[in-house]
Scaffold this active site. Sequence first.
Site, short mmCIF file in Angstrom:
data_model
loop_
_atom_site.label_atom_id
_atom_site.label_comp_id
_atom_site.label_asym_id
_atom_site.label_seq_id
_atom_site.Cartn_x
_atom_site.Cartn_y
_atom_site.Cartn_z
N GLN A 16 0.62 -0.82 -0.25
CA GLN A 16 -0.39 0.03 0.02
C GLN A 16 0.38 1.12 -0.09
O GLN A 16 0.13 1.99 -0.76
CB GLN A 16 -1.28 -0.10 1.00
CG GLN A 16 -1.99 1.00 0.88
CD GLN A 16 -3.22 1.63 2.16
OE1 GLN A 16 -3.62 2.46 2.33
NE2 GLN A 16 -3.15 0.17 3.20
N GLU A 138 0.88 -0.97 8.18
CA GLU A 138 0.73 0.00 8.62
C GLU A 138 0.53 -0.08 10.70
O GLU A 138 0.67 1.12 11.13
CB GLU A 138 -0.85 -0.64 8.04
CG GLU A 138 -1.96 0.71 8.49
CD GLU A 138 -2.00 1.95 8.53
OE1 GLU A 138 -1.40 2.18 7.20
OE2 GLU A 138 -1.59 3.07 8.86
N ASP A 167 0.38 4.23 6.06
CA ASP A 167 1.21 3.82 4.33
C ASP A 167 0.37 5.04 3.26
O ASP A 167 1.25 5.53 3.18
CB ASP A 167 0.38 2.38 4.42
CG ASP A 167 0.38 1.34 4.81
OD1 ASP A 167 1.58 0.82 4.74
OD2 ASP A 167 0.04 -0.44 5.07
N GLY A 245 -7.78 20.47 21.07
CA GLY A 245 -7.84 21.74 20.05
C GLY A 245 -8.28 22.69 21.30
O GLY A 245 -8.16 21.88 22.36
N GLY A 246 -7.89 24.01 21.20
CA GLY A 246 -8.31 24.47 22.45
C GLY A 246 -10.14 24.64 21.98
O GLY A 246 -11.03 25.67 23.21
N1 CAO Z 1 12.10 -9.65 -9.49
C1 CAO Z 1 12.61 -10.78 -8.23
N2 CAO Z 1 12.67 -10.68 -7.05
C2 CAO Z 1 11.90 -9.69 -7.15
C3 CAO Z 1 10.64 -9.24 -7.61
C4 CAO Z 1 11.61 -8.86 -9.47
N3 CAO Z 1 9.92 -8.32 -9.62
N4 CAO Z 1 10.52 -8.25 -7.19
C5 CAO Z 1 10.63 -8.18 -5.30
N5 CAO Z 1 11.53 -8.93 -5.40
C6 CAO Z 1 11.79 -10.24 -3.82
C7 CAO Z 1 12.66 -9.01 -3.66
O1 CAO Z 1 14.54 -8.87 -3.98
C8 CAO Z 1 12.87 -9.81 -1.79
O2 CAO Z 1 13.80 -10.54 -2.47
P1 CAO Z 1 14.81 -11.15 -0.82
O3 CAO Z 1 13.82 -11.48 0.03
O4 CAO Z 1 15.40 -11.60 -1.33
O5 CAO Z 1 15.52 -9.20 -0.83
C9 CAO Z 1 11.56 -10.10 -2.48
O6 CAO Z 1 10.95 -10.70 -3.34
C10 CAO Z 1 10.66 -9.98 -0.58
O7 CAO Z 1 10.28 -8.21 -0.76
P2 CAO Z 1 9.77 -8.11 0.15
O8 CAO Z 1 10.76 -8.41 1.31
O9 CAO Z 1 9.76 -6.79 0.60
O10 CAO Z 1 8.62 -8.21 0.97
P3 CAO Z 1 7.64 -8.56 2.13
O11 CAO Z 1 6.57 -9.19 1.23
O12 CAO Z 1 8.65 -10.28 2.25
O13 CAO Z 1 7.48 -7.98 2.96
C11 CAO Z 1 6.41 -4.89 3.91
C12 CAO Z 1 6.42 -6.80 2.99
C13 CAO Z 1 5.88 -4.58 3.46
C14 CAO Z 1 6.91 -6.00 5.29
C15 CAO Z 1 7.87 -5.02 3.88
O14 CAO Z 1 8.76 -4.88 1.89
C16 CAO Z 1 8.93 -4.08 4.09
O15 CAO Z 1 8.58 -3.85 5.36
N6 CAO Z 1 8.67 -2.97 3.13
C17 CAO Z 1 9.05 -1.40 4.17
C18 CAO Z 1 7.90 -0.81 4.78
C19 CAO Z 1 6.77 -0.74 4.02
O16 CAO Z 1 6.19 0.18 2.51
N7 CAO Z 1 5.86 -0.90 4.44
C20 CAO Z 1 4.30 -1.07 3.83
C21 CAO Z 1 3.81 -2.27 3.78
S1 CAO Z 1 1.88 -0.96 2.97
O17 CAO Z 1 1.13 -2.17 5.10
#
Ligand code: CAO
Length: 414
Positions: A16, A138, A167, A245-246
Site C-alpha cells: 500500500q 500499517e 501507509d 485543539g482549544g
Molecule cells: N524480481 C525478482 N525478485 C523480486 C521482484 C522482482 N521483480 N520484486 C520483488 N522481489 C523480491 C525482493 O527482492 C525480495 O527478495 P529478498 O528477500 O531476496 O531481498 C522479495 O521479493 C520480497 O520482498 P519483501 O521482503 O519486501 O516482501 P515481504 O512480503 O517479505 O515484506 C513488507 C513486505 C511490506 C513487510 C516489506 O516490503 C517492508 O517492510 N517494506 C517497507 C515498509 C513498507 O512499505 N511497508 C508498508 C507495506 S503496506 O502495509
Amino acid sequence: MKALEGVRILDMTHVQSGPTCTQLLAWFGADVIKVERPGVGDATRGQLRDIPDVDSLYFTMLNHNKRSITLNTKSDKGKEIFSKLIETCDVLAENFAPGALDRMGFSWERIQEINPRIVYASVKGFGPGPYADCKVYENVAQCTGGSASTTGFDDGPPLVTGAQIGDSGTGLNLALGIVTALFQREKTGRGQRVTCAMQDGVLNLCRVKLRDQQRLKHGPLKEYPQYPNGEFGDATPRSGNASGGGQPGWIVKCKGWENDDNAYTYVITQAASFPALAKAMGREEWLEDPEWSTPEARLPKLDQVFDEIEKWTMTKTKFEVMDILNPLNVPCGPILSMKELAEEPALRDTGTVVEVDHPDRGKYLTVGNPIKLSDSPAAVERSPLLGEHTDEIMRDVLGYSAEEIAAAKESGAV
Ligand code: CAO
C-alpha cells in the site's frame, strides 16, 4: 496537458504505502511503469479477493493509471532490462524490505552510475537506528509512531485507527519528496535519494500529542476528559473523542442510534458560537448563569455540557443537527458511514469517489485524486493486468526488437 507529463517513474512499489505514492504521480500525468515478478506480481493482487481469480480491490484501488511489466530482476537478462529502465526513467520508487534492492545488485551508488539524474525514493518502516532492518506494516507504524498510544479511551487499551496513516500517509510524504527532488533537479541537473520512514510519517501526524507531552510538565491538560477528576501520568494520555485543539468537542448520539451504529455527530462548543448552540437546544438560561456562561466555568464540567447536548441531538437525525447548527456557525459533522460516502452525489461530482470499469471484475468504486489541480485533470483509469504492458514497454520505451522480446520471455526474465 497534465502537470507531470514527460516524467517517467520506475515503480518497484508493492502493497500500500509505495503504490499510493506512484498512483498519485500517475494521476498527475507521470508515466508509471510498475515492475512485478513474473507469474506472481504485487502480492495484493491476490489478497482479500472478493471474486475468485480476479485482481482484488486492494490492488485495483491502489494501482490506477499505471502500466505493468513483469520482470525477474534477479536473473541476468532481467538485470540488463532493469538497468535500461533505470537509464530511461526519472524516478525509481520502491518500498521493499530494507536492503532488497541492494541484494538485487542495485545499490544507490550503482543506480547513480547508471543514471545520475534519477531520483531514488524509498519507504521503509523505520529510519536509521535500532529498528532500521525491520519489516513494517500499517498497524506497526501506527503503534511505533505515537498514534496508538494516544488513540482510544482513557480506561481502554491503545487503539489503531481505520485511516491508513502509516501507509497512505507515508505515500503522500514520498510523493512530495519526489516532486521536490525533481524540482531541485531542474536547477542542479542531479537526482537524489528520498527516504520516508513510516514511523516518522505517523509521528508527524501526531505532532499535537508531542506538544501535549511537553505541556504535561506544566500542569494537567485541561481540554482532556481526564480533567479535572481523573489522573494524569507521565505520558500523553488517550483522550477519547476530545477535540485536541482549544475548542471542546465530543461525539454525541443522534436520533436512531439504538439501531444505527453511525447515528452520531461531532459537536464543537466553540466559545463564540456557544450562545447560538445553547439557544438552539433551548438552554438560554445557561447564558445568564455564571456556572455555565463562560468557557472557564464550563471547562471542569464538559461531560455535563455534552450530556445536555446529547439529550437534544437524540431528538434529531445527524443530518437535521447539521442543518440546524451549520447556519449558526456551530462546527459539527455527522458520522458518515462508508455506505453513505459511497452514495454521496457531491463526492461523485468532484471525482473524489469514482466508478471504474475493469475487464475482469466489471464496475467498482474507488477513491479518486484528493488533490485537485485546476490545470491538470486527473481521470482515473483502471489498474493494469499483470504484465499487460510488457511488450509495449520493452518495444517503445527500451527499443527491443520482437526477436529480443521473445528471447527474454523464453529465458523467463519477463
Ligand atoms: N524480481 C525478482 N525478485 C523480486 C521482484 C522482482 N521483480 N520484486 C520483488 N522481489 C523480491 C525482493 O527482492 C525480495 O527478495 P529478498 O528477500 O531476496 O531481498 C522479495 O521479493 C520480497 O520482498 P519483501 O521482503 O519486501 O516482501 P515481504 O512480503 O517479505 O515484506 C513488507 C513486505 C511490506 C513487510 C516489506 O516490503 C517492508 O517492510 N517494506 C517497507 C515498509 C513498507 O512499505 N511497508 C508498508 C507495506 S503496506 O502495509
